[in-house]
Design an enzyme around this catalytic site. Structure first.
Site, PDB file in Angstrom:
ATOM      1  N   ASP A   1       0.840  -1.198   0.000  1.00 50.99           N
ATOM      2  CA  ASP A   1       0.000   0.000   0.000  1.00 50.99           C
ATOM      3  C   ASP A   1       0.879   1.253   0.000  1.00 50.99           C
ATOM      4  O   ASP A   1       1.347   1.691   1.053  1.00 50.99           O
ATOM      5  CB  ASP A   1      -0.922  -0.011   1.235  1.00 50.99           C
ATOM      6  CG  ASP A   1      -1.847   1.200   1.271  1.00 50.99           C
ATOM      7  OD1 ASP A   1      -1.939   1.915   0.243  1.00 50.99           O
ATOM      8  OD2 ASP A   1      -2.485   1.414   2.320  1.00 50.99           O
TER       9      ASP A   1
ATOM     10  N   ASP B   1       0.136  -4.976   4.655  1.00 47.37           N
ATOM     11  CA  ASP B   1      -1.265  -4.620   4.413  1.00 47.37           C
ATOM     12  C   ASP B   1      -2.070  -5.804   3.850  1.00 47.37           C
ATOM     13  O   ASP B   1      -3.240  -5.661   3.537  1.00 47.37           O
ATOM     14  CB  ASP B   1      -1.336  -3.408   3.468  1.00 47.37           C
ATOM     15  CG  ASP B   1      -2.494  -2.485   3.787  1.00 47.37           C
ATOM     16  OD1 ASP B   1      -3.080  -2.613   4.885  1.00 47.37           O
ATOM     17  OD2 ASP B   1      -2.829  -1.638   2.927  1.00 47.37           O
TER      18      ASP B   1
ATOM     19  N   LYS C   1       1.672   7.942   0.362  1.00 52.74           N
ATOM     20  CA  LYS C   1       2.060   7.990   1.768  1.00 52.74           C
ATOM     21  C   LYS C   1       3.435   8.624   1.900  1.00 52.74           C
ATOM     22  O   LYS C   1       4.235   8.570   0.970  1.00 52.74           O
ATOM     23  CB  LYS C   1       2.145   6.553   2.323  1.00 52.74           C
ATOM     24  CG  LYS C   1       0.818   5.887   2.575  1.00 52.74           C
ATOM     25  CD  LYS C   1       1.013   4.494   3.153  1.00 52.74           C
ATOM     26  CE  LYS C   1      -0.313   3.806   3.392  1.00 52.74           C
ATOM     27  NZ  LYS C   1      -1.149   4.441   4.423  1.00 52.74           N
TER      28      LYS C   1
ATOM     29  N   ARG D   1     -11.153  -0.384   2.143  1.00 51.68           N
ATOM     30  CA  ARG D   1     -12.617  -0.455   2.102  1.00 51.68           C
ATOM     31  C   ARG D   1     -13.113  -0.622   0.666  1.00 51.68           C
ATOM     32  O   ARG D   1     -14.174  -1.198   0.428  1.00 51.68           O
ATOM     33  CB  ARG D   1     -13.204   0.797   2.777  1.00 51.68           C
ATOM     34  CG  ARG D   1     -12.837   2.099   2.106  1.00 51.68           C
ATOM     35  CD  ARG D   1     -13.017   3.306   3.016  1.00 51.68           C
ATOM     36  NE  ARG D   1     -11.898   3.470   3.949  1.00 51.68           N
ATOM     37  CZ  ARG D   1     -11.820   4.434   4.856  1.00 51.68           C
ATOM     38  NH1 ARG D   1     -12.791   5.333   4.960  1.00 51.68           N
ATOM     39  NH2 ARG D   1     -10.782   4.520   5.651  1.00 51.68           N
TER      40      ARG D   1
HETATM   41  N1  BES Z   1      -3.298   0.202   5.244  1.00 53.91           N
HETATM   42  C1  BES Z   1      -3.637   1.495   5.703  1.00 53.91           C
HETATM   43  C2  BES Z   1      -3.921   1.536   7.203  1.00 53.91           C
HETATM   44  C3  BES Z   1      -2.720   1.449   8.083  1.00 53.91           C
HETATM   45  C4  BES Z   1      -1.842   2.499   8.198  1.00 53.91           C
HETATM   46  C5  BES Z   1      -2.510   0.325   8.838  1.00 53.91           C
HETATM   47  C6  BES Z   1      -0.740   2.406   9.044  1.00 53.91           C
HETATM   48  C7  BES Z   1      -1.445   0.234   9.700  1.00 53.91           C
HETATM   49  C8  BES Z   1      -0.539   1.261   9.792  1.00 53.91           C
HETATM   50  C9  BES Z   1      -4.882   1.988   4.996  1.00 53.91           C
HETATM   51  O1  BES Z   1      -5.026   1.578   3.681  1.00 53.91           O
HETATM   52  C10 BES Z   1      -4.814   3.485   4.981  1.00 53.91           C
HETATM   53  O2  BES Z   1      -3.919   3.991   4.367  1.00 53.91           O
HETATM   54  N2  BES Z   1      -5.729   4.134   5.675  1.00 53.91           N
HETATM   55  C11 BES Z   1      -5.735   5.547   5.760  1.00 53.91           C
HETATM   56  C12 BES Z   1      -7.152   6.005   5.643  1.00 53.91           C
HETATM   57  C13 BES Z   1      -7.299   7.485   5.486  1.00 53.91           C
HETATM   58  C14 BES Z   1      -6.750   7.932   4.145  1.00 53.91           C
HETATM   59  C15 BES Z   1      -8.756   7.838   5.587  1.00 53.91           C
HETATM   60  C16 BES Z   1      -5.134   5.938   7.116  1.00 53.91           C
HETATM   61  O3  BES Z   1      -5.355   5.229   8.075  1.00 53.91           O
HETATM   62  O4  BES Z   1      -4.395   6.909   7.149  1.00 53.91           O
HETATM   63 ZN    ZN Z   2      -4.106  -0.142   3.187  1.00 56.73          ZN
HETATM   64 MN    MN Z   3      -4.030   2.893   2.349  1.00 61.23          MN
END
Ligand code: BES
Ligand code: ZN
Ligand code: MN
Length: 499
Positions: A271, A289, A278, A352
């Site tokens: 991811d 992920d 990111k 999601r």
């Molecule tokens: N895989 C990530 C969530 C995550 C981040 C898990 C860090 C463990 C450690 C997910 O896909 C994600 O990036 N979520 C975002 C959502 C946001 C953009 C609404 C997040 O959590 O920042």
């Molecule tokens: Zn993710």
């Molecule tokens: Mn993500």
């Protein structure tokens, strides 16, 4: 690691047991456990305790070498206060034992800790806990190092003391080993680098595992996903050169007409965030992920190996989230398999987007219930840290019952979850001016709005969502997958099958 079980009695006494090492308990105040007393040849253990080298504080150890007797060494391990040994103290004692065992210049050992008198726990729990701690201590993640971490020395054959070597105890041991095997599989997949563990690799591993333990398996590719109109899932894979895979595993151990339990695991093999890229620091950890997917694979393997009398189906949408000229943009609107449209405001909220189509797909199985498992939100780590998995369901009678089952399974398996709310008020945050919903709900309550998003795709069955962002792996010096929530899921399924 090889396990066997053994019960002792007056005819077949522990003092006559031949072993390179026997581990026995000492309670606070230096009081020897029953097994320790039986091994107290010429008062050697009493003398060791008297020396003050071990007090019985939980998790402390003292290795006593002996010149006579069938056991070459006795390992004293502290259990804490005797009146009721807490499960935490028992686990800490076991972990100390595994540490000594892994360093020992011996191949075999007997683990003879007292199994009764653990507060709120029975001998089956103690057996399972010991097997898991021992297996955890020999797990290695050095398959890609040209020089392995350390020589594979230490204890390899462990005999476990039990009250009775009866059918129920053998059954518990078999199940504990099956769960440990499933956890090893999941941890190994999680730790693999994302250039190796691609969606295709996950699909190939799933097929091989399914063959080994006798599960049905089917892998759908892009064409079939297009035919199913999985527009949301497919939008996430747009930026990647790795083809998406949709894995379906079936264990039909129950009656043909029984509704299956369905597990859905997030399988993002890397991811990057996509166009909503990111930051660079620690981004390597986004190889984890796919830990939801790995937990489904590990659980399915364990279920197959245990031959659980229950119908269980595992479903895994797998792809990579990459930026490129063909990647999905913030602002793009996609149509999910359910027909609901989604405005993608942040391409990093991709979990999601793949899960919603998988959750629609599983309607065809007319499930008894569906549990999805996903490293879904960083916000879940903020809320619960690394101790509890986030558990989300609707709030009605059927869902409260499912939530209670999962919470209880987590408590039993030392793999806990904490329940979070899903409410209409949070749903407001998902409003879009241009589509049925947005894929993000803004900074407040990020793990809850993510669950609210998924909830809209699960109205045809009883459903629970597990956010394992904080529990699936460890960072820092001990970086590695934990295998969670396989202990919780397998306990939940065992309880459904045998409970
Ligand atoms: N895989 C990530 C969530 C995550 C981040 C898990 C860090 C463990 C450690 C997910 O896909 C994600 O990036 N979520 C975002 C959502 C946001 C953009 C609404 C997040 O959590 O920042
Ligand atoms: Zn993710
Ligand atoms: Mn993500």
């Amino acid at each position: 690691m090889d396990f066997s079980i053994k019960a002792f009695n007056t005819k077949n006494a522990i003092a006559q047991h031949k072993s390179s090492c026997i581990a026995v308990g000492v309670y606070e105040g230096g009081k020897l456990s029953t097994a320790a007393k039986a091994l107290d040849l010429k008062g050697s253990l009493t003398a060791a305790v008297k020396s003050g080298d071990i007090t019985g504080k939980a998790g402390t150890t003292l290795l006593v070498h002996r010149s006579s007797g069938p056991a070459k060494r006795v390992l004293l391990v502290g259990l804490g206060a005797q009146d009721a040994v807490s499960d935490r103290n028992f686990i800490s004692a076991i972990q100390s034992v595994t540490r000594v065992f892994s360093q020992l210049g011996a191949n075999d050992a007997l683990l003879a800790l007292p199994l009764d008198g653990i507060k709120g726990r029975d001998a089956h729990w103690a057996l399972r806990t010991q097997v898991h701690a021992l297996r955890e201590s020999v797990f290695r993640a050095d398959s890609l190092k040209s020089k392995k971490d350390e020589t594979q020395s230490g204890v390899r054959k462990v005999t476990l003391l039990v009250d009775a070597a009866d059918a129920a105890t053998k059954h518990t041991l078999k199940q504990a080993v099956a769960v440990a095997n499933g956890m090893d599989f999941a941890k190994t997949l999680g730790n693999l680098p994302p250039n190796i563990c691609t969606p295709t690799y996950l699909a190939t591993s799933a097929k091989q595992m399914a063959r080994e333990v006798g599960l049905g398996v089917e892998v759908l590719d892009r064409k079939q996903l297009e035919a199913l109109k999985m527009g949301s899932f497919l939008s996430v894979t747009n930026g990647s050169v790795q083809p998406p895979k949709f894995i379906v595993l079936k264990h039909m151990g129950g009656k043909a007409k029984d509704a299956p339990v369905v597990l859905v695991g997030k399988g993002i093999t890397f991811d990057t965030g996509g166009i909503s890229l990111k930051p660079g620091g620690g981004m390597d950890e986004m190889k984890y992920d796919m830990c939801g997917a790995a937990s489904v694979l590990g659980t399915m393997q364990a279920v197959g190996e245990m031959e659980l009398p229950l119908n269980v189906i595992g479903v895994i949408p797998a792809c990579e989230n990459m930026p490129s000229g063909t990647a999905t943009r913030p602002g793009d609107i996609v149509t999910s398999m359910s027909g609901q449209t989604i405005e993608i405001l942040n391409t990093d909220a991709e979990g999601r987007l793949i899960l919603c189509d998988a959750l629609t797909y599983v309607e065809r199985f007319k499930p008894a219930c569906v549990v999805d498992i996903a490293t879904l939100t960083g916000a879940c780590i903020t809320a619960l840290g690394h101790h509890n998995t986030g558990l989300f369901t609707r709030h009605d009678e059927a869902h409260d019952a499912l939530a209670d089952e999962l919470l209880a399974a987590g408590k039993y398996a030392n793999d806990t979850a904490w329940r979070m709310p899903i409410e209409e008020a949070y749903n407001e945050q998902l409003k879009s001016n241009f589509a049925d919903m947005a894929n993000i709900g803004g900074p407040p309550a990020g793990s809850i709005t993510a669950a609210c998003f998924l909830e809209r795709y699960t109205r045809k069955y009883t459903w629970a969502h597990l956010d394992i962002a904080g529990t699936a792996w460890k960072s820092g010096g001990a970086k590695g997958s934990t295998g969670r929530p396989i202990p919780m899921l397998t306990t939940f399924l065992i309880d459904r099958a045998e409970g």
